[in-house]
Design a protein around this motif. Structure first.
Motif: not given
Length: 154
Positions: A19-26, A58-64
């Motif tokens: 993963v190179t981009e991991f934020d709300l935008a993607c 948001a990315a941390i939430g997706l990981l969880l």
């Protein structure tokens, strides 16, 4: 009355995702990739963050969420090689107490066409692990024919 979830047998032993981009935008496209990966019923998913420079809530939430879904299927999510800044963010979110975060050699570190990343240093408390057994699956993120991103709006 609810019935217990049926356990599906793992179809592949390991899926690695860089993963190179991991934020709300993607997040929508990244979530769609994880949905496709989980449909493969892997025994282990390794998220390589070595090329990632930013992570948000948001990315941390997706990981969880991915961790929860894998745990229900008796599978494991591992985060590998976050840079020191992302390591601190993951620790602040206490993600290091929920799922494994590892650093060190990767399975293809011995390949001549890949640079050796085993000498990266992370803050104290990081884990060093042996190479993961071979077995990979690649899931590309592509837009739909009409130009909308894969997975659509979430």
């Amino acid at each position: 009355m609810t019935t217990p979830l049926a356990r599906r047998e793992c179809t592949i032993p390991l899926v690695e995702v860089a993963v190179t981009e991991f934020d709300l935008a993607c997040l929508s496209a990244t979530g769609a990739v994880f949905d496709r990966l989980l449909a493969l019923h892997p025994a282990q998913v390794v998220v390589d963050l070595s090329g990632c420079r930013h992570i948000d809530a948001a990315a941390i939430g997706l990981l969880l969420d991915v961790h929860r879904r894998l745990t229900r299927a008796d599978a494991v999510l591992t985060v590998r090689d976050p840079n020191p800044r992302i390591w601190r963010i993951l620790q602040s979110a206490r993600l290091d107490q929920v799922l494994p975060i590892v650093a060190g050699r990767t399975p293809d570190a011995d390949r001549p066409d890949r640079p050796d990343r085993s000498d990266r240093s992370l803050p104290s408390g990081s884990h060093r692990t042996a190479p993961t057994p071979a077995g990979r699956a690649a899931v590309p993120v592509r837009g739909l024919p009409d130009g909308t991103p894969a997975g659509g709006p979430r």
